[in-house]
Write an enzyme that holds these catalytic residues in place. Sequence first.
Site, PDB file in Angstrom:
ATOM      1  NE  ARG A  59      -2.802   0.486   3.453  1.00 51.07           N
ATOM      2  CZ  ARG A  59      -2.244   1.111   4.503  1.00 51.07           C
ATOM      3  NH1 ARG A  59      -1.866   2.367   4.416  1.00 51.07           N
ATOM      4  NH2 ARG A  59      -2.072   0.469   5.644  1.00 51.07           N
ATOM      5  CE1 TYR A 112     -17.403   8.857 -15.830  1.00 53.38           C
ATOM      6  CE2 TYR A 112     -16.179   8.955 -13.779  1.00 53.38           C
ATOM      7  CZ  TYR A 112     -17.012   8.277 -14.647  1.00 53.38           C
ATOM      8  OH  TYR A 112     -17.455   7.023 -14.315  1.00 53.38           O
ATOM      9  CG  ASP A 184      -9.612  14.138 -15.745  1.00 61.28           C
ATOM     10  OD1 ASP A 184      -8.850  13.477 -16.490  1.00 61.28           O
ATOM     11  OD2 ASP A 184     -10.650  13.668 -15.248  1.00 61.28           O
ATOM     12  CE  LYS A 209     -12.448   5.463 -18.803  1.00 62.81           C
ATOM     13  NZ  LYS A 209     -12.434   6.221 -17.596  1.00 62.81           N
TER      14      LYS A 209
HETATM   15  N1  LCS Z   1     -11.825  11.344 -15.438  1.00 60.24           N
HETATM   16  C1  LCS Z   1     -12.361  11.197 -16.657  1.00 60.24           C
HETATM   17  C2  LCS Z   1     -12.192  12.277 -17.682  1.00 60.24           C
HETATM   18  C3  LCS Z   1     -13.060  10.039 -16.975  1.00 60.24           C
HETATM   19  O1  LCS Z   1     -13.575   9.931 -18.207  1.00 60.24           O
HETATM   20  C4  LCS Z   1     -13.231   9.033 -15.976  1.00 60.24           C
HETATM   21  C5  LCS Z   1     -13.999   7.792 -16.270  1.00 60.24           C
HETATM   22  C6  LCS Z   1     -12.662   9.231 -14.709  1.00 60.24           C
HETATM   23  C7  LCS Z   1     -11.959  10.393 -14.489  1.00 60.24           C
HETATM   24  C8  LCS Z   1     -12.780   8.200 -13.617  1.00 60.24           C
HETATM   25  O2  LCS Z   1     -11.934   7.142 -13.884  1.00 60.24           O
HETATM   26  P1  LCS Z   1     -12.161   5.609 -13.440  1.00 60.24           P
HETATM   27  O3  LCS Z   1     -12.357   5.611 -11.969  1.00 60.24           O
HETATM   28  O4  LCS Z   1     -13.361   5.115 -14.159  1.00 60.24           O
HETATM   29  O5  LCS Z   1     -10.891   4.964 -13.847  1.00 60.24           O
HETATM   30  N2  LCS Z   1     -14.811   7.891 -17.405  1.00 60.24           N
HETATM   31  C9  LCS Z   1     -15.679   7.043 -17.851  1.00 60.24           C
HETATM   32  C10 LCS Z   1     -16.491   7.285 -18.975  1.00 60.24           C
HETATM   33  O6  LCS Z   1     -16.557   8.333 -19.601  1.00 60.24           O
HETATM   34  N3  LCS Z   1     -17.195   6.206 -19.232  1.00 60.24           N
HETATM   35  O7  LCS Z   1     -16.999   5.229 -18.287  1.00 60.24           O
HETATM   36  C11 LCS Z   1     -16.004   5.687 -17.337  1.00 60.24           C
END
Ligand code: LCS
Length: 394
Positions: A59, A112, A184, A209
Amino acid sequence: MKHSKKLGINSRLIHSGEFENPLGSATVPIYQTSTFIFESADHGAKCFSGEEDGYIYTRIGNPTIHALETLVADLETGTQGIATSSGMAAVNTIYMALLSKGDHIVSSAAVYGPSRVVMEQHWSRFGVESTYVNTANLDEVKAAIKPNTKMLYVETPANPTMDITDLVECAKLAHEHKMVLVVDNTFSSPYLQRPLELGADVVFHSMTKFLNGHADIVAGMIVTKDDALGKKLRSMMVTLGCNMDPHQAYMVIRGIKTLGIRIDRSQGNAMEIAAYLENHPKVAWVKYPGLKSHPQHELATRQMDGFGSMISFELKGGLKAGKILMDNVKVAILAVSLGGVETLIQHPASMTHSKVSAEAKAKAGITDGLVRYSVGIEDVEDLISDLEQGLDLV
Ligand code: LCS
């Protein structure tokens, strides 16, 4: 691996990232362990006090995760990477480390969904205030700043509106008001945009992503160039316990090697698809930073090294028509997430942004008819004929 910072980004994708390698492994080994053996009780105590470097507990730190942290920090031209279990873990680590009761954050209205919802519904319970504006318009940002504003939080390009925010101007504004600029960078990846070079203090990713790119891992990463800030963020991640797993880190290291060739190809496809959609009689509008019609096309050309592979559009028949298209594509997959080798289509208003209030969605430009299309690396002719047969049914 030791390397010169002068290597190009595609070389650094392959060779950056630090790991001890006594056996000469060509890839980063997976240290699938929760804990590490101390040489002696004194050694253990010194590892804890910081007098000696050494792994203690996964951790807190792990060699496989460290290799990924140093790799992404290098790509973002930062000095410290902090890996997290997901992108949302990165968001919450940043909020918790840098905001306190009575503080205020100004954020892009289009972000998001959960990044905003967690602030409005949960961090507000702990006394953190938030205001959401179109950060592409600096006057709106200026007007929202209050004496207790501590953070400017920007997503560019924004999910799902594809609005582009001027990071150089936001950094100036943030620093004039003693705020941290958090960016972001999920939609661009460091291959196309490096916010720390433009003045941001903290950059983060959902590595689920583009960085991983294969739709088989959920992961996050925070990067900063300020040591004190980095320590604060790391300590919060460790305390919250939202660390990455070593196997997950290995998967991202594997995926990231092809980031450059994946993005080169997918953004080439995206440019052709955006132009095809823009000229289609059933399409009301298309937002893609590479199109001259995009309101911040000129800024995107200056700020980014490419326009990426995310497209938003709306059909003239609105949501009803969009649903027919989404239900009938055969090459693209109807699923959330983005930035992978496979093309994905989804409906933000009822899916990724469904928990954002109707009023906030309207203000952020997330219309009911908006369809989001994440372009993959398939043959572009197949993607276009897939859209064509779907649009024929509308
Ligand atoms: N920031 C952005 C710009 C994102 O698109 C997402 C997830 C996150 C943070 C959060 O990340 P995660 O915890 O899912 O790794 N975006 C998603 C979307 O547009 N569709 O499904 C997940």
